[in-house]
Design an enzyme around this catalytic site. Structure first.
Site, short mmCIF file in Angstrom:
data_model
loop_
_atom_site.label_atom_id
_atom_site.label_comp_id
_atom_site.label_asym_id
_atom_site.label_seq_id
_atom_site.Cartn_x
_atom_site.Cartn_y
_atom_site.Cartn_z
CG ASP A 227 35.10 -37.82 -69.70
OD1 ASP A 227 35.18 -37.04 -68.74
OD2 ASP A 227 34.56 -38.95 -69.63
CD GLU A 272 44.04 -36.13 -91.52
OE1 GLU A 272 42.91 -35.61 -91.65
OE2 GLU A 272 44.22 -37.36 -91.51
#
Length: 563
Positions: A227, A272
């Site tokens: 956002d 990851e």
């Protein structure tokens, strides 16, 4: 792959998005925005919740979406519809529990639907433990360094530290009160006073957000929508806004160069994990070169294309926006995103029926006339236009039903934009009214209790707009969306990332996708002859008139052709 002491959660997260999945799923995905409070009510209290979403997952599967993006579902005082987050590691009790969210992520994935969550890095709720601790601490304390506390200007510190302008209109600073009752320091909030801005120069803030990302990635989310992504970093000198232009990357609180280091760190966290987990930015910028920086290969995967959404119903304006968007994205190889509305924007059916069909927050007023019939016709054409463009597509809940903007009574409005405008702006609640599912009167099957009032009132004339009614009508907006999304998925031309413009008239937007598929939209006042073609694949207008030799495309219509 990363290791974790929480092996059970990590295992669950790794299974959630298998490494064998399409690593490029996000480049052409159809993503459906769920505003939980207004989607479906699973417990009968008139407020949407996660139980309601789980019950309606088959609807989303049938619609043909690839992912769901949830607006903030965390505990919140709801000063700004959940964008004032109190705790990022839990679910607001009005919506359900953390366990329900985990199950929802898995249930959706079992249907082939990924989950994207919303993170709000610029600010938190004033009820967040960090801010409560800061208020209780002394000026200059470590607790206050996570925010922007500052003495006021003037002899007694009675003036705000800067003249910065709020995104919600009104002041950007609020003064605190010391324990002895005397006036204290001021704190910065680019939105409401209940949303204090975080200091992204502080290592605690950076570590906390990376931990929040891992918390939800461990639970199987496939992406994060960021956002107000261009706002979090501020110039620590807090310079005034003097009306002059700033060198790129040096504005006091917008699009600062330091942001890119943060999002590169976030990208490393996502990378990851097994499968492709994506970063999607809400980036409101006019500068194409600055916008493109957020989409470099080691930063965000995609960013919202607001320029397309705000254009008027004009072939010239829309073509310029589409072309500009494609040119912006081409050098960095990122796909564009196409969206017609969201939880902040006047719905297309209403917007396209107005004399001024462009969107701007500053122009929202009560009582603006609109032609709903014309707006609906244009919204159908716009949906097909957006679905034909290369890249990913976002659908805001209810747009597939052709819901109009609701002009609500002022006594039920909750949106702070309305109050901070002095009551001039109707705010954004008009596009957040709960969805109609079935029946002939409110609450239209929104929840278990047929008599429970919804948190925002639904109009009495929505019987023909319910999911149930439209599912039985082959000519409905819902049926059109289903057909368009099915073709988009099945037609290899519409999965191709190329677009070739065709010149079919000044009021026509026409382009070829792949080898044999043409999208043609007539935005002018008179019918336009169709080009030579083998068959009509889909049209926003009745196809019977298009299936004859020499047929013409009516005004405010889109057709897909096999050529």
């Amino acid at each position: 792959m990363r290791s974790s002491v929480d092996t059970e959660v990590l295992a669950r997260g790794s299974r959630a998005v298998p490494a064998t999945d399409d690593p490029l799923w996000w480049r052409s995905a159809v993503i459906y925005q769920v505003y939980v409070r207004s989607f479906a009510d699973g417990n009968g209290d008139g407020t949407g919740d996660l139980a309601g979403v789980r019950q309606r997952l088959p609807y989303l599967k049938d619609l043909g979406v690839d992912a769901i993006w949830f607006n903030p579902w965390y505990p919140s005082p709801m000063a700004d519809g959940g964008y004032d987050v109190q705790d990022y590691r839990d679910i607001d009790p009005r919506f359900g529990t953390l366990e329900e969210a985990e199950q929802l992520i898995q249930d959706a994935l079992a249907l082939g639907i990924r989950t994207i969550i919303d993170i709000v890095p610029n600010h938190i709720s004033d009820q967040h433990p960090w801010f409560q601790a800061a208020l209780a601490a002394d000026p200059g304390s470590p607790e206050r360094e996570r925010f922007w506390f500052h003495p006021g200007r003037g002899v007694n510190g009675d003036e705000m530290p800067t003249n910065w302008v709020s995104s919600f209109q009104g002041d950007t600073w609020t003064r605190t009160t010391n324990p002895d009752g005397t006036p204290g320091e001021w704190y910065l909030h680019l939105f409401t006073p209940q949303q204090p801005d975080l200091n992204w120069n502080h290592p605690d803030v950076r570590r906390e957000h990376e931990d929040i990302l891992r918390f939800w990635l461990d639970r199987g989310v496939a992406g994060v929508r960021i956002d107000s992504a261009a706002l979090p970093v501020k110039d620590p000198a807090l310079p005034p806004l003097d009306g002059s232009s700033y060198a790129p990357g040096t504005h006091p609180h917008l699009d600062r160069d330091e942001l890119h280091e943060i999002y590169r760190d976030w990208r490393r966290v996502l990378d990851e994990y097994d499968g492709t987990r994506v970063l999607v930015g809400e980036v409101w910028l006019d500068d194409a070169e600055r916008f493109a920086r957020y989409l470099r290969p080691d930063e965000m995967h995609t960013a919202f294309n607001f320029d397309f959404m705000t254009q008027p119903w004009s072939a010239t304006a829309l073509r310029t926006s589409i072309q500009r968007t494609l040119v912006e994205h081409e050098p960095i190889g990122a796909p564009a995103t196409w969206v017609l509305s969201n939880h902040d924007v006047t719905r297309p059916v209403t917007r396209y029926g107005r004399a001024d069909s462009a969107f701007a927050f500053a122009r929202k007023r009560f009582g603006t006339p609109t032609d709903i019939v014309r707006g609906t016709t244009r919204a159908r054409a716009a949906a097909m236009l957006a679905a034909a463009l290369p890249g990913s597509m976002y659908i805001y809940q209810g747009d597939e039903l052709g819901l109009p903007e609701v002009e609500l009574p002022t006594d039920v409005i909750e949106d702070p934009m309305h109050f901070r405008s002095g009551g001039v702006d109707p705010g954004r609640d008009g596009c957040r009214v709960p969805l109609p599912w079935a029946g002939t009167r409110p609450p239209y099957g929104f929840g278990l209790d047929a008599d429970a009032a919804t948190w925002l009132p639904q109009p009495s004339d929505w019987a023909d707009l319910t999911v149930d009614a439209q599912a039985r009508n082959a000519a409905s907006m819902l049926s059109l969306y289903k057909a368009a999304l099915h073709l988009r998925r099945e037609n290899p031309d519409l999965r191709d990332e190329r677009l070739h413009w065709l010149e079919l008239g000044a009021d026509v937007l026409a382009f070829r996708r792949g080898e044999r598929t043409v999208s043609m939209t007539n935005l002018g006042p008179v019918p336009v002859p169709l080009p030579a073609h083998r068959r009509v694949l889909l049209a926003s207008t009745p196809t019977s008139s298009l299936a004859v030799s020499g047929a013409a495309l009516p005004p405010d219509s889109t057709v897909w052709l096999e050529v």
